[in-house]
Design a protein around this motif. Structure first.
Motif, PDB file in Angstrom:
ATOM      1  N   UNK A 146      47.490  54.144  45.264  1.00 12.05           N
ATOM      2  CA  UNK A 146      48.746  54.629  44.677  1.00 12.05           C
ATOM      3  C   UNK A 146      49.737  55.007  45.774  1.00 12.05           C
ATOM      4  N   UNK A 147      51.016  54.796  45.490  1.00 11.01           N
ATOM      5  CA  UNK A 147      52.060  55.123  46.454  1.00 11.01           C
ATOM      6  C   UNK A 147      52.278  56.625  46.521  1.00 11.01           C
ATOM      7  N   UNK A 148      52.611  57.128  47.691  1.00 15.13           N
ATOM      8  CA  UNK A 148      52.956  58.530  47.873  1.00 15.13           C
ATOM      9  C   UNK A 148      54.298  58.793  47.203  1.00 15.13           C
ATOM     10  N   UNK A 149      54.367  59.852  46.447  1.00 13.09           N
ATOM     11  CA  UNK A 149      55.621  60.236  45.804  1.00 13.09           C
ATOM     12  C   UNK A 149      55.976  61.641  46.243  1.00 13.09           C
ATOM     13  N   UNK A 150      57.268  61.974  46.254  1.00  8.67           N
ATOM     14  CA  UNK A 150      57.707  63.305  46.671  1.00  8.67           C
ATOM     15  C   UNK A 150      56.982  64.390  45.891  1.00  8.67           C
ATOM     16  N   UNK A 151      56.712  64.158  44.619  1.00 13.73           N
ATOM     17  CA  UNK A 151      56.029  65.166  43.804  1.00 13.73           C
ATOM     18  C   UNK A 151      54.636  65.462  44.373  1.00 13.73           C
TER      19      UNK A 151
END
Length: 157
Positions: free
Chosen positions: A139-144
């Motif tokens: 999964x891609x890193x997200x700011x959340x």
């Protein structure tokens, strides 16, 4: 962005000679450069494009040596190397393999993944692992993801 490659990790050593012997004997590093500094020297050893820069420590550590798989406080936790067979590497190292944790199997995550953590001559933790492979579609890193782990971020304007 211009050129960006990993350069090196610097280690302050209680015994720089023993440290160099450990990494050359068991992990295939070779001496790449010696930089004289008066009565001291900095030794660069390399494995492929990875360098370790060895300094002779000039003071005692203010904290106890790490245990298990490395420090639990903010720090570099450990260095890690992949091998074909963890048990064969431990047999090769004999008494010089100061086991801090393991060997442990992580088959629940990756079939065949096995790891042991040992201490180098300075007490730094070195992971020796077999069977690790990258996740096919992580999964891609997200700011959340980041903000949920940093308490100050929740209060930022």
């Amino acid at each position: 962005m211009g050129l960006l490659t990993f350069s090196h990790i610097a280690i302050s050593c209680t015994d720089a000679i023993a440290t160099e012997k450990f990494y050359t004997k068991y992990f295939g590093f070779t001496r790449a450069r010696v930089v004289p500094l008066g009565d001291q020297q900095i030794v660069f050893i390399k494995l492929g494009q990875m360098y370790l820069e060895l300094f002779q420590a000039s003071a005692e550590s203010p904290v106890p040596p790490p245990t298990n798989d490395g420090p639990q406080y903010p720090a570099w936790r450990h260095l890690a190397f992949q091998v074909d067979n963890v048990d064969a590497k431990l047999a090769e190292m004999k008494d010089e393999a100061k086991i801090a944790l393991g060997p442990l199997n992580f088959d629940d995550f990756i079939p065949g993944w096995r790891t042991v953590w040992v201490a180098d001559p300075n007490g730094n933790i070195v992971e020796i692992s077999q069977g690790y492979v990258d996740q096919e579609n992580p999964p891609q890193l997200e700011d959340a993801d980041i903000n949920s782990r940093i308490p100050e971020a929740a209060n930022a304007p």
